[in-house]
Design a protein around this motif. Structure first.
Motif, PDB file in Angstrom:
ATOM      1  N   TYR A  16     -21.121  23.054 -22.912  1.00  0.00           N
ATOM      2  CA  TYR A  16     -21.750  22.789 -21.605  1.00  0.00           C
ATOM      3  C   TYR A  16     -20.756  22.868 -20.458  1.00  0.00           C
ATOM      4  CZ  TYR A  16     -24.056  20.218 -17.822  1.00  0.00           C
ATOM      5  OH  TYR A  16     -24.581  19.852 -16.605  1.00  0.00           O
TER       6      TYR A  16
ATOM      7  N   ASP B  72     -25.329  20.512  -2.102  1.00  0.00           N
ATOM      8  CA  ASP B  72     -24.490  21.216  -3.075  1.00  0.00           C
ATOM      9  C   ASP B  72     -23.375  20.314  -3.603  1.00  0.00           C
ATOM     10  OD1 ASP B  72     -25.843  23.585  -3.102  1.00  0.00           O
ATOM     11  OD2 ASP B  72     -24.525  24.612  -1.681  1.00  0.00           O
TER      12      ASP B  72
ATOM     13  N   ALA C  34     -23.292  17.482 -11.771  1.00  0.00           N
ATOM     14  CA  ALA C  34     -23.105  18.369 -12.922  1.00  0.00           C
ATOM     15  C   ALA C  34     -21.854  17.972 -13.700  1.00  0.00           C
ATOM     16  CB  ALA C  34     -23.002  19.823 -12.464  1.00  0.00           C
TER      17      ALA C  34
ATOM     18  N   ALA D  20     -26.798  23.859 -11.278  1.00  0.00           N
ATOM     19  CA  ALA D  20     -26.336  23.596 -12.637  1.00  0.00           C
ATOM     20  C   ALA D  20     -27.437  24.152 -13.518  1.00  0.00           C
ATOM     21  CB  ALA D  20     -26.171  22.106 -12.867  1.00  0.00           C
TER      22      ALA D  20
ATOM     23  N   PHE E 229     -26.014  25.668  -5.009  1.00  0.00           N
ATOM     24  CA  PHE E 229     -25.430  25.421  -6.326  1.00  0.00           C
ATOM     25  C   PHE E 229     -26.544  25.060  -7.285  1.00  0.00           C
ATOM     26  CE2 PHE E 229     -23.994  22.520  -9.617  1.00  0.00           C
ATOM     27  CZ  PHE E 229     -23.009  23.287 -10.208  1.00  0.00           C
TER      28      PHE E 229
ATOM     29  N   ARG F  98     -22.492  14.879 -15.757  1.00  0.00           N
ATOM     30  CA  ARG F  98     -23.200  15.183 -17.015  1.00  0.00           C
ATOM     31  C   ARG F  98     -22.211  15.622 -18.085  1.00  0.00           C
ATOM     32  NH1 ARG F  98     -26.619  18.429 -13.387  1.00  0.00           N
ATOM     33  NH2 ARG F  98     -28.063  16.899 -12.564  1.00  0.00           N
TER      34      ARG F  98
ATOM     35  N   ALA G 299     -24.872  17.915  -5.948  1.00  0.00           N
ATOM     36  CA  ALA G 299     -25.290  18.552  -7.204  1.00  0.00           C
ATOM     37  C   ALA G 299     -24.091  18.911  -8.068  1.00  0.00           C
ATOM     38  CB  ALA G 299     -26.109  19.811  -6.897  1.00  0.00           C
ATOM     39  N   MET G 300     -23.005  19.323  -7.440  1.00  0.00           N
ATOM     40  CA  MET G 300     -21.820  19.685  -8.224  1.00  0.00           C
ATOM     41  C   MET G 300     -21.194  18.450  -8.863  1.00  0.00           C
ATOM     42  SD  MET G 300     -20.008  22.831  -6.155  1.00  0.00           S
ATOM     43  CE  MET G 300     -19.729  21.987  -4.610  1.00  0.00           C
TER      44      MET G 300
ATOM     45  N   GLU H 240     -16.917  26.598 -14.144  1.00  0.00           N
ATOM     46  CA  GLU H 240     -16.739  27.892 -13.463  1.00  0.00           C
ATOM     47  C   GLU H 240     -17.649  27.981 -12.252  1.00  0.00           C
ATOM     48  OE1 GLU H 240     -17.767  31.293 -15.829  1.00  0.00           O
ATOM     49  OE2 GLU H 240     -16.396  30.636 -17.410  1.00  0.00           O
ATOM     50  N   ARG H 241     -18.896  27.594 -12.483  1.00  0.00           N
ATOM     51  CA  ARG H 241     -19.884  27.722 -11.411  1.00  0.00           C
ATOM     52  C   ARG H 241     -19.537  26.783 -10.252  1.00  0.00           C
ATOM     53  NH1 ARG H 241     -24.158  27.286 -14.528  1.00  0.00           N
ATOM     54  NH2 ARG H 241     -24.521  29.498 -14.797  1.00  0.00           N
ATOM     55  N   VAL H 242     -19.039  25.599 -10.590  1.00  0.00           N
ATOM     56  CA  VAL H 242     -18.665  24.636  -9.547  1.00  0.00           C
ATOM     57  C   VAL H 242     -17.509  25.187  -8.710  1.00  0.00           C
ATOM     58  CG1 VAL H 242     -17.567  22.390  -9.138  1.00  0.00           C
ATOM     59  CG2 VAL H 242     -19.486  22.568 -10.747  1.00  0.00           C
TER      60      VAL H 242
ATOM     61  N   ARG I 176     -18.311  37.389 -15.055  1.00  0.00           N
ATOM     62  CA  ARG I 176     -17.885  36.318 -15.971  1.00  0.00           C
ATOM     63  C   ARG I 176     -18.478  36.557 -17.364  1.00  0.00           C
ATOM     64  NH1 ARG I 176     -20.496  33.088 -19.243  1.00  0.00           N
ATOM     65  NH2 ARG I 176     -18.933  31.472 -18.980  1.00  0.00           N
TER      66      ARG I 176
ATOM     67  N   TYR J  98     -13.581  40.160 -12.656  1.00  0.00           N
ATOM     68  CA  TYR J  98     -13.957  38.746 -12.512  1.00  0.00           C
ATOM     69  C   TYR J  98     -13.375  38.184 -11.219  1.00  0.00           C
ATOM     70  CZ  TYR J  98     -13.680  33.679 -13.707  1.00  0.00           C
ATOM     71  OH  TYR J  98     -13.755  32.305 -13.714  1.00  0.00           O
TER      72      TYR J  98
ATOM     73  N   ARG K   7     -16.415  28.257  -8.385  1.00  0.00           N
ATOM     74  CA  ARG K   7     -16.841  29.449  -7.651  1.00  0.00           C
ATOM     75  C   ARG K   7     -17.651  29.047  -6.413  1.00  0.00           C
ATOM     76  NH1 ARG K   7     -21.269  32.264 -10.897  1.00  0.00           N
ATOM     77  NH2 ARG K   7     -19.643  32.387 -12.454  1.00  0.00           N
ATOM     78  N   HIS K   8     -18.514  28.087  -6.587  1.00  0.00           N
ATOM     79  CA  HIS K   8     -19.337  27.670  -5.452  1.00  0.00           C
ATOM     80  C   HIS K   8     -18.488  26.978  -4.382  1.00  0.00           C
ATOM     81  CE1 HIS K   8     -23.327  27.384  -3.785  1.00  0.00           C
ATOM     82  NE2 HIS K   8     -23.033  26.166  -3.361  1.00  0.00           N
TER      83      HIS K   8
ATOM     84  N   GLU L  32     -18.570  26.466 -18.580  1.00  0.00           N
ATOM     85  CA  GLU L  32     -19.377  27.381 -17.768  1.00  0.00           C
ATOM     86  C   GLU L  32     -19.864  26.678 -16.500  1.00  0.00           C
ATOM     87  OE1 GLU L  32     -22.687  29.227 -19.755  1.00  0.00           O
ATOM     88  OE2 GLU L  32     -23.048  30.575 -18.075  1.00  0.00           O
ATOM     89  N   THR L  33     -20.203  25.412 -16.642  1.00  0.00           N
ATOM     90  CA  THR L  33     -20.609  24.635 -15.469  1.00  0.00           C
ATOM     91  C   THR L  33     -19.456  24.525 -14.482  1.00  0.00           C
ATOM     92  OG1 THR L  33     -22.136  23.378 -16.855  1.00  0.00           O
ATOM     93  CG2 THR L  33     -21.536  22.398 -14.743  1.00  0.00           C
TER      94      THR L  33
END
Lengths: 371, 397
Positions: free
Chosen positions: B336, B298, B305, A369, A367, B308, B301-302, B342-344, A328, A349, B346-347, B339-340
């Motif tokens: 913010y 998880d 996020a 953040a 996870f 936020r 937490a997601m 994306e991570r969510v 990424r 990606y 992906r997870h 990118e957050t």
């Protein structure tokens, strides 16, 4: 004595795999994705290198690399293209299981696998989220001279192409991990039609349901002495994870090269720390993840089996995390050029995320953040 | 009074929009991604909406309602919830482009009347924004498209990339330099209507990683002549000192739209969490207690996020609605969130395992879509520069 530097021989094999990746795999990456298969000529050339199907010389092959060499080969082939590398890897893994643990009868398959590139084997390992071998829910139960194999395997490479499917299952009676050699078309094998995936199309994966009865001799190693496959199955997970690192490495190299040439605000964008630092972070983490995979390969021989699941899950989950984050960041480095197909970073990606979905343990990759 | 709770009417609107987009629009998401365009029956799909969407394609266009929180906060909620269904939906409403925002920010009263009030509002036209070129993105001072005055025309030459809807926009706002030696100050914006001789669509749609249902065009201008009064901020007689000029105008026009793009990303991530949660609960027996506990943490937490990110976006848009807009907060929101997100997403895929990356579900699509949100309308790096400058001044770069 500690020595973390690969020896000359390992370095040479790695370099060889990397050059095959660059010259043979990388140019074929888009074609392989479009066709959903490794192009025939590429497959044949890769087959001829001897890196694709590890079969011992006494069975007509070019020899079986040691575990550390396998790790290096998979990583460096994936540096060329992860989908083609993994297609070759998982096909070869079937041959490797047969060679290492097969009965004399099962060894009969090897000569054909070693000499006929069109032959395919499949290894059915994954079952949803990343979990250790001890937790696999697919079971094999032996009753006299028969066995029954029941379970669902996810994302089985070459599910519809393989003439032999090697299914990893637990034997609750023996309390051991087994592999059952299932011939294609056996009654009770149902390949679930696949609607495609985020990437890695050349692996031709599909889910497969098993409710199969076979002679007990279908156990890898034979009915009398079924093989203890635990360590090799764990290695399979580690080797596969190495592909994520090869992909990550290639992605940040590509991004770094782009950042060297692309001018913005009066200088190459790589001169900005906002651009160079994420790539540097990725580079550090790839190095750390690679050493962790190496460490895990060694630990499989040094640590008791009860610890294997945890250390493999930890190392693999970290490598996949590094793979997704690095790719990424590579896309982000290219900006708009990162998300169009004119550049390969978008492919990496997708590939890194597809790999990560195969074998990430939720308990070991929570996870987060970013704070 | 300080409150983090949306008004009841905005909550109700958001909920209805979310449920509708999920049930009526999402079923077309996969095909729109494959076809690289909106569904053919998009009008009939929009007809099923129980709430006003701001449609431009109907005889009596409606608008996205503005609730007591204000226009921009209402739109933030709108963008999250309409994208909860999928990304294909909101551009069909006729407000997918952003060229009109530049007209509003940089135009003379006469230009605003003609190109904003008349073409965009009254006729509900599509507008395009053409700034990026093959040779630059974030560094907008590098505009190499030129505009040269020739009698009563400006003659434009150059190539523009990544113009959302550029191929079919009624007009495109094109940024071009009238004086390369003057750097950023030489850059001006010109309105180029569709059909102007010399304005050609070189590539209607890029082959993209995600958001494929949106048309992302490459436009070429070859000796493309427009009247003098199409130069934003100027009339045929000369400049209007009261209005903004140059690239600054383009950036301020984009600034207030940035949190809306963050909202779009939040919609996708929330959709992902809401997709995997029931599946995971159904598979609970397959998890060890320890691992199931990790899964539940998880999910929590997601969601936290995303919450936020929502708060940052709502705050940014509240400052706009209250007349004291903060470009820093706007950038913080867009810096913010993607990118957050994306991570969510992906997870979410990783929690499901191989099924997560399968095209049976839309997670893999949303993972492709969301990557682009961190790049378009100011990349994550650019947002960090904007936020950094609020702390360090021009040192941050």
């Amino acid at each position: 004595m500690m020595n973390l530097v690969p020896d000359e021989e390992l370095t040479e094999v790695g370099d060889l795999a990397r050059s095959i990746g660059a010259e043979l795999l990388a140019p074929a990456a888009r074609d392989a994705e479009r066709a959903g298969a490794v192009p025939d000529d590429v497959w044949r050339k890769l087959f001829e290198t001897g890196l694709a199907v590890p079969v011992p010389e006494e069975h007509g092959g070019g020899g079986v690399p040691d575990p550390m060499t396998m790790l290096t080969v998979v990583e460096n082939l994936a540096h060329g293209d992860p989908a083609i590398a993994l297609a070759a890897y998982w096909n070869g893994a079937g041959a490797l299981l047969l060679a290492e643990h097969g009965s004399t009868e099962q060894h009969q398959h090897l000569a054909a696998l070693a000499t006929q590139p069109e032959r395919r084997t499949a290894v059915a390992l994954h079952e949803g989220f990343g979990r250790g071998a001890a937790e696999l829910a697919t079971t094999v139960q032996v009753d006299g001279d028969h066995l029954r194999l029941v379970g669902t395997k996810r994302a089985v490479p070459f599910a519809s192409d393989a003439e032999l499917v090697l299914v990893v299952a637990t034997d609750p009676d023996a309390g051991a991990l087994r592999v059952v050699v299932v011939p294609a078309g056996a009654a009770g094998v149902t390949v679930v039609p696949d609607s495609g995936r985020l990437a890695l199309d050349a692996v031709r994966a599909a889910d497969v349901d098993f409710d199969v009865e076979l002679p007990a001799s279908a156990l890898l190693g034979g009915a009398e002495a079924p093989a203890d496959v635990e360590v090799l199955v764990q290695r399979l997970r580690l080797w596969a994870a190495a592909a994520a690192l090869g992909t990550a490495q290639r992605a940040i190299e590509y991004a770094a090269e782009y950042a060297t040439g692309r001018i913005a605000f009066g200088q190459p964008i790589g001169a900005f720390q906002g651009v160079s630092f994420p790539l540097a972070e990725a580079s550090m983490r790839i190095e750390a993840a690679r050493l962790e995979l190496v460490g895990a390969v060694l630990a499989l021989d040094e640590r008791p089996a009860t610890e294997h699941d945890d250390l493999v899950s930890l190392a693999a989950s970290y490598a996949y995390g590094v793979g997704t984050q690095s790719t990424r960041d590579a896309v982000q480095t290219l900006g708009g050029h990162g998300f169009i197909k004119d550049h390969p970073v978008e492919l990496w990606y997708r590939s890194a995320a597809a790999m990560a979905a195969l074998d990430t343990d939720p308990a070991r990759a929570p996870f987060s953040a970013r704070l | 009074m300080y409150s983090q709770t949306l008004s009841k009417p905005l909550q109700d609107y958001s909920r209805q929009l979310r449920e509708w987009s999920a049930s009526e629009c999402r079923p077309y998401a996969r095909q729109a991604d494959i076809d690289k365009r909106r569904p053919d029956n998009w009008r009939e799909i929009l007809d099923t909406a129980p709430i006003p969407l701001g449609r431009a394609d109907v005889p009596e266009p409606d608008t996205v309602p503005t609730f007591e929180e204000g226009h921009w906060v209402s739109h933030f909620a709108f963008y999250e919830n309409i994208n909860y269904g999928d990304v294909w939906v909101h551009p069909t409403l006729g407000n997918g482009g952003i060229g009109h925002l530049v007209v509003q920010a940089m135009g003379t009263p006469a230009q605003i009347e003609k190109w904003y009030d008349d073409v965009f509002v009254a006729q509900r036209g599509d507008t395009g924004f053409a700034l990026t070129e093959p040779g630059f993105g974030s560094d907008t001072s590098q505009v190499s498209t030129t505009a040269v005055q020739d009698g009563d025309s400006w003659v434009i030459n150059g190539t523009k990339m990544y113009c959302t809807g550029g191929a079919f926009a009624d007009y495109v706002v094109v940024f071009a330099t009238i004086d390369k030696s003057n750097g950023a100050r030489g850059i001006n914006a010109f309105i180029v209507p569709r059909g102007t001789p010399g304005f050609t669509v070189a590539k209607e749609n890029e082959d993209k990683l995600g958001i494929r249902s949106w048309t992302t065009s490459e436009l070429v201008f070859t000796d493309c002549a427009v009247p003098l009064e199409n130069r934003l901020g100027w009339s045929a007689e000369g400049g209007d000192a009261q209005v903004g000029k140059g690239q600054g105008g383009a950036l301020s026009a984009l600034a207030w739209n940035r949190p809306n793009m963050a909202a779009m990303a939040i919609g996708l991530a929330q959709a992902s969490i809401d997709t995997v949660t029931p599946i995971l609960r159904g598979q609970r027996a397959g998890f060890t207690p320890q691992r199931w506990a990790a899964v539940e943490l998880d999910l929590e937490a997601m969601n936290a996020a995303l919450e936020r990110g929502r708060r940052l976006g709502y705050l940014a848009q509240t400052t706009v609605d209250q007349g004291a807009p903060s470009r820093t907060l706007s950038a913080a929101s867009k810096g913010y969130v993607p990118e957050t997100v994306e991570r969510v997403i992906r997870h979410c895929m990783q929690l499901l395992g191989p099924e997560g990356a399968s095209k049976e579900l839309l997670l893999e699509k949303w993972y492709r879509d969301c990557k682009i949100i961190d790049i378009f309308e100011g990349s994550g790096q650019v947002q960090r520069i904007v936020v950094g400058r609020s702390l360090l001044g021009r040192l941050a770069g």
